[in-house]
Design a protein around this motif. Structure first.
Motif, mmCIF file in Angstrom:
data_model
loop_
_atom_site.group_PDB
_atom_site.id
_atom_site.type_symbol
_atom_site.label_atom_id
_atom_site.label_comp_id
_atom_site.label_asym_id
_atom_site.label_seq_id
_atom_site.Cartn_x
_atom_site.Cartn_y
_atom_site.Cartn_z
ATOM 1 N N GLN A 125 43.347 39.629 50.006
ATOM 2 C CA GLN A 125 42.008 40.137 50.298
ATOM 3 C C GLN A 125 41.814 40.015 51.796
ATOM 4 O OE1 GLN A 125 40.593 37.139 47.614
ATOM 5 N NE2 GLN A 125 39.288 36.180 49.138
ATOM 6 N N SER A 161 34.927 37.966 36.649
ATOM 7 C CA SER A 161 35.816 38.001 37.815
ATOM 8 C C SER A 161 36.891 36.920 37.720
ATOM 9 C CB SER A 161 34.998 37.819 39.094
ATOM 10 O OG SER A 161 35.798 38.075 40.206
ATOM 11 N N GLU A 166 41.218 35.873 37.604
ATOM 12 C CA GLU A 166 42.434 36.329 38.307
ATOM 13 C C GLU A 166 43.058 37.512 37.573
ATOM 14 O OE1 GLU A 166 43.502 35.840 41.175
ATOM 15 O OE2 GLU A 166 42.188 34.178 41.663
ATOM 16 N N LYS A 193 41.012 40.520 38.605
ATOM 17 C CA LYS A 193 41.291 40.883 39.998
ATOM 18 C C LYS A 193 42.617 41.625 40.111
ATOM 19 C CE LYS A 193 38.767 37.019 42.036
ATOM 20 N NZ LYS A 193 38.868 35.722 42.723
ATOM 21 N N PRO A 248 33.583 44.469 43.442
ATOM 22 C CA PRO A 248 34.241 43.266 42.921
ATOM 23 C C PRO A 248 33.470 41.990 43.228
ATOM 24 C CG PRO A 248 35.235 43.891 44.991
ATOM 25 C CD PRO A 248 34.122 44.885 44.733
ATOM 26 N N ASP A 249 33.576 41.017 42.328
ATOM 27 C CA ASP A 249 33.157 39.644 42.601
ATOM 28 C C ASP A 249 31.690 39.555 43.037
ATOM 29 O OD1 ASP A 249 34.416 37.190 42.302
ATOM 30 O OD2 ASP A 249 34.582 36.898 44.463
#
Lengths: 250, 327
Positions: free
Chosen positions: A117, B97, B99, B102, B118-119
């Protein structure tokens, strides 16, 4: 094998940052190579030192981001490509991955590495998006990487354990900063980086972003807590009492 | 009328609490905006979970059963969810959310032409789009973000919403799925260090988190004993994961897990911003640290300035006494 690492220049999140009128206000000079990308560059260098091959980097960003490419070259990458966009270009993960996919259609690489990220947005989408656009097998959140012939063996930190995944090349891996400690460029590396090639290409068409940041807001603040006084046995008794009564979490 | 689809993640053989947090939020939004609520679950035998999912109000539960889902691999999950989204045509898909999520979200967004947030810490339907807040800059700030189009994929940080039951008569629809394993390019060789029988960190109600102050085996034992008394999961800062004292699956923070238990006890943790990013939403935070200036005290509900090797035995004793009285 040819490794190409996708890197990003990000604000130094440890620098003082304020919000003014919904915008982030910070010292424009405090920018760094995204820490996760630095781990990806390090890992590519380590693998090519062990097994041969070359490391290139690609970056999308404004003119000033060239210095971040130089940083990766100083670490040991051989060549950089800079897709130059305006300072205020509106990019989301989808448009970034589209521009990168177009680049890789021509450039090719055996292994594409990215940070897991970017430390400014913490979105973590770009790697898997790029892999999907290129039709490559991929693994995210790698904490270890090894090369076995034409296969990469990835240790991925999953939800319940570490997944050991074998990926045939070409493939893409996104790297955690838990993978390694990126090297600090030597003076020789820094001097040598000045002579390494950077291919600068202005981006003409930026794909429209469907995700926009409207504004930045402060985090909700927690009520200031209290530090318990007294001798250790008094503190222990009081915290248990408070957890039972005031907080009622026991 | 359109559909909000909620993804139910299975871990250690059961749906995760954060999946039900997302489903509960999706239920509120569906009621508010007149949408239907559906859930999707992928597992070797996905039908095993439909009763539990129905308790949270899903009107339709799509199940995809295949042995390949016994362990996480991104390619089959992406293919299965792509097929479900193509059939259901949801306006919004809500994920916990994790792993695992993701790992697939970006690829799924490309395949379904979805915009993705996301997140997030909160999200809402707004004027034909989806708006959300998400922590950025190492969780120093929230960004208010907006996504356009359909579908929008949203993944939600654990603890952002409460999981609340609201039983519905759900229709279960088993969707056919055949994944050509020969098309699978990657191979999952093994999963190592998988916690067995332990309490999953992201789902735990009480978390004991160890930091640099925990220096040796005696310290590890004290942390374990405290966790046993409270029925807590054990987390850790990056420093003690890196030095090998705690497993990588225990790491809490910006690069590790996000936890939001009712009670978080930080033991010998200074509270670096990267760690705080992963625990600041805990309801009650107790901090034990020798340094009165440690940043963890800025977020702690109750702070004890002291040596964990002195404080923990006393605390364990007091907790045992309290439990004995309660029992």
């Amino acid at each position: 094998m040819k490794f190409c690492v996708c890197i990003k220049q990000v604000p130094d999140v440890t620098a003082p940052i304020q919000i003014r009128d919904g915008e982030l206000a910070m010292d424009a000079g405090r920018v760094v190579l995204n820490a996760y990308d630095a781990s990806a560059v390090e890992e590519a260098l380590v693998l090519t030192e062990q097994h041969g091959g070359e490391v290139e980097v690609i970056l999308i960003g404004p003119d000033r981001a060239t210095e971040t490419i130089r940083k990766a070259l100083a670490m040991g990458a051989a060549k950089g490509t800079h897709l130059v966009v305006a300072e205020d270009a509106e990019l989301d993960s989808a448009s970034v991955s589209k521009l990168l996919a177009d680049f890789f259609q021509d450039a090719g690489a055996d292994v594409i590495l990215t940070g897991k990220q970017a430390q400014d947005t913490d979105a973590g989408l770009g790697g898997a998006m790029l892999a999907e656009r290129l039709g490559l097998p991929y693994a995210t959140n790698a904490v270890g990487l090894a090369q076995e012939g034409e296969t990469l063996v990835v240790t991925r930190q999953g939800d319940t354990g570490q997944e050991i995944i074998a990926l045939p090349t070409p493939c893409l891996v996104t790297c955690s900063n838990d993978m390694n400690d990126p090297r600090i460029p030597s003076l020789k590396g820094v001097m040598g980086a000045k002579r390494k090639p950077i291919d600068s290409r202005p981006v003409v068409d930026i794909p429209a972003a469907r995700v926009r940041t409207l504004r930045y807001e402060p985090l909700p603040t927690r009520e200031p807590g209290r530090v318990l006084e007294g001798e250790p046995h008094e503190q222990a008794a009081e915290v248990v009492h408070l957890l039972e009564t005031e907080a009622s979490v026991l | 009328m359109s559909t909000i689809l909620s993804f139910i993640a299975i871990q250690n053989g059961k749906p995760t609490r954060s999946s039900f947090e997302g489903l509960s939020r999706a239920r509120h939004l569906a009621a508010q905006h007149g949408h239907t609520l559906a859930a999707v679950v992928l597992a070797p035998d996905a039908s095993a979970f439909t009763d539990e999912i129905a308790r949270y109000g899903a009107q339709t539960i799509y199940t995809v059963s295949d042995p390949i889902f016994a362990q996480h691999m991104n390619a089959p999950v992406v293919r299965a969810l792509e097929a479900v989204i193509a059939q259901v045509q949801p306006a919004l898909v809500v994920f916990p959310s994790s792993e695992g999520v993701k790992d697939v979200l970006g690829a799924l967004a490309v395949r379904t032409h979805a915009a993705v947030l996301p997140d997030v810490a909160s999200f809402d339907l707004a004027d034909g789009g989806v708006e959300a807040t998400r922590p950025v800059m190492a969780s120093k700030f929230y960004a208010r973000v907006r996504a356009e189009g359909e579908p929008v994929l949203v993944s939600v940080r654990s603890g952002s919403y409460e999981a609340t039951e609201s039983p519905a008569d759900a229709t279960v629809e088993a969707l056919p799925f055949s994944f050509d394993e020969s098309s699978l390019k990657q191979t999952l060789r093994e999963v190592v260090g998988a916690a067995t029988g332990g309490i999953d960190l992201a789902d735990a109600r009480v978390v004991i988190s160890a930091g640099r102050g925990v220096k040796d085996e005696a310290g590890q034992h004290l942390v374990q004993e405290l966790a046993d008394v409270l029925g807590a999961a054990i987390g850790a800062s990056r420093a003690v994961v890196e030095n090998g004292m705690f497993p990588a699956t225990a790491q809490i923070g910006q690069t590790g897990k996000v936890v939001s238990p009712d009670l978080y006890i930080g033991v010998g943790i200074s509270g670096a911003i990267q760690h705080v990013a992963g625990m600041v939403n805990s309801r009650v935070i107790v901090a034990i640290n020798t340094n009165p200036d440690a940043p963890i005290f800025e977020v702690a509900t109750y702070g004890i300035v002291g040596d964990l090797y002195t404080v923990l035995p006393l605390l364990i004793e007091e907790l045992k006494k309290a439990k004995a009285v309660a029992a």
